[in-house]
Design an enzyme around this catalytic site. Structure first.
Site, PDB file in Angstrom:
ATOM      1  N   GLY A  46      21.952  -0.488  -2.219  1.00 43.00           N
ATOM      2  CA  GLY A  46      22.066   0.364  -3.391  1.00 43.00           C
ATOM      3  C   GLY A  46      20.696   0.724  -3.909  1.00 43.00           C
ATOM      4  O   GLY A  46      19.718   0.007  -3.661  1.00 43.00           O
ATOM      5  N   GLN A  51      14.509   3.489 -10.045  1.00 44.04           N
ATOM      6  CA  GLN A  51      13.693   2.695  -9.118  1.00 44.04           C
ATOM      7  C   GLN A  51      12.691   3.549  -8.345  1.00 44.04           C
ATOM      8  O   GLN A  51      11.730   3.015  -7.794  1.00 44.04           O
ATOM      9  CB  GLN A  51      14.586   1.947  -8.119  1.00 44.04           C
ATOM     10  N   CYS A  89      17.372  -7.164  -5.345  1.00 43.55           N
ATOM     11  CA  CYS A  89      17.048  -5.798  -5.754  1.00 43.55           C
ATOM     12  C   CYS A  89      15.854  -5.333  -4.940  1.00 43.55           C
ATOM     13  O   CYS A  89      14.905  -6.105  -4.735  1.00 43.55           O
ATOM     14  CB  CYS A  89      16.720  -5.784  -7.250  1.00 43.55           C
ATOM     15  N   LEU A  90      15.896  -4.079  -4.481  1.00 48.41           N
ATOM     16  CA  LEU A  90      14.766  -3.547  -3.717  1.00 48.41           C
ATOM     17  C   LEU A  90      13.495  -3.498  -4.561  1.00 48.41           C
ATOM     18  O   LEU A  90      12.406  -3.406  -4.016  1.00 48.41           O
ATOM     19  CB  LEU A  90      15.098  -2.151  -3.176  1.00 48.41           C
ATOM     20  N   HIS A 131      25.398  -3.474 -10.575  1.00 50.78           N
ATOM     21  CA  HIS A 131      23.942  -3.555 -10.444  1.00 50.78           C
ATOM     22  C   HIS A 131      23.296  -2.175 -10.640  1.00 50.78           C
ATOM     23  O   HIS A 131      22.335  -2.033 -11.402  1.00 50.78           O
ATOM     24  CB  HIS A 131      23.608  -4.126  -9.062  1.00 50.78           C
ATOM     25  N   GLU A 132      23.856  -1.169  -9.961  1.00 55.17           N
ATOM     26  CA  GLU A 132      23.243   0.168 -10.049  1.00 55.17           C
ATOM     27  C   GLU A 132      23.494   0.798 -11.412  1.00 55.17           C
ATOM     28  O   GLU A 132      22.596   1.448 -11.962  1.00 55.17           O
ATOM     29  CB  GLU A 132      23.749   1.069  -8.911  1.00 55.17           C
ATOM     30  N   HIS A 135      20.985  -0.576 -13.771  1.00 54.61           N
ATOM     31  CA  HIS A 135      19.662   0.041 -13.616  1.00 54.61           C
ATOM     32  C   HIS A 135      19.532   1.290 -14.490  1.00 54.61           C
ATOM     33  O   HIS A 135      18.482   1.539 -15.086  1.00 54.61           O
ATOM     34  CB  HIS A 135      19.434   0.474 -12.160  1.00 54.61           C
TER      35      HIS A 135
HETATM   36 NI    NI Z   1      18.309  -3.047  -7.985  1.00 54.36          NI
END
Ligand code: NI
Length: 155
Positions: A46, A51, A89-90, A131-132, A135
Site C-alpha cells: 500500500g 508518502q 510502512c514503506l 493504514h492507508e 496516512h
Molecule cells: Ni504506510
C-alpha cells in the site's frame, strides 16, 4: 510512469491532513500510476499520496498480487471486530510493529473513472485499508502500535 521518492518517518509532511480530490485530472491518474509503480518496486502492499509528498486523498493497495485498488477520497464507513498483527510502512523501512485494527472494514472511494466503489476487506486487506486511510489524516501505524517487532515486512 515514474518511481517516486518515499518520505520517511520524521518528515513533517507525513503528519499533514490530505485534501480531497475534487476533479480527476490527468495529473491524478498519473499519480495513481506512479504510486502503483513505486509501491511495487519497493515491495509494499500500500502507498498513500502523502508518502510521496502529495497532500491529496489518494492511495493504492495491492495485498493480493495483481489486484490493485486505486482509491480516491477513501472513507471507512463500517468497521467491526478486532485483530492484532504485524504492520509496517514503506516510510519506515526495516521496522514493523504489532498493531490493533478492526478485523473487517468497509471503505467507500472513487475510482479513476469517477465511479463510486465500495470494498469490504478482512484481515490483511482490512489492515491495509486502515493504514492507508490513516496516512491521509496524517496518522501512522506507530500511533496504533502495541509493540514494535523487527523484521522486513513492509506496508
Ligand atoms: Ni504506510
Amino acid at each position: 510512469m515514474a518511481i517516486l521518492k518515499i518520505l520517511k518517518f520524521g518528515d513533517p509532511t507525513l503528519r499533514k491532513v490530505c485534501r480531497p480530490v475534487t476533479e480527476i485530472t490527468p495529473r491524478i491518474t498519473m499519480l495513481l500510476d506512479d504510486m502503483t509503480d513505486t509501491m511495487r518496486v519497493n515491495e509494499g502492499c500500500g502507498l498513500a499520496a502523502s508518502q510521496v509528498g502529495v497532500l491529496r486523498r489518494v492511495a493504492v493497495i495491492e495485498v493480493e498480487d495483481g489486484v490493485v485498488y486505486e482509491m480516491i477520497n477513501p472513507k471507512i464507513i463500517a468497521a467491526e471486530g478486532h485483530q492484532e498483527d504485524v504492520e509496517g510502512c514503506l516510510s519506515n523501512p526495516g521496522e514493523s510493529g504489532i498493531t490493533s485494527r478492526p478485523e473487517r472494514v468497509t471503505v467507500e472511494y472513487t475510482d479513476r473513472n469517477g465511479e463510486m466503489c465500495t470494498l469490504t476487506g478482512e484481515g490483511l486487506l482490512a489492515r491495509a485499508i486502515c493504514h492507508e486511510c490513516d496516512h491521509l489524516d496524517g496518522k501512522l501505524y506507530i500511533d496504533v502500535q502495541i509493540r514494535p517487532v523487527k523484521d522486513k515486512k513492509k506496508r
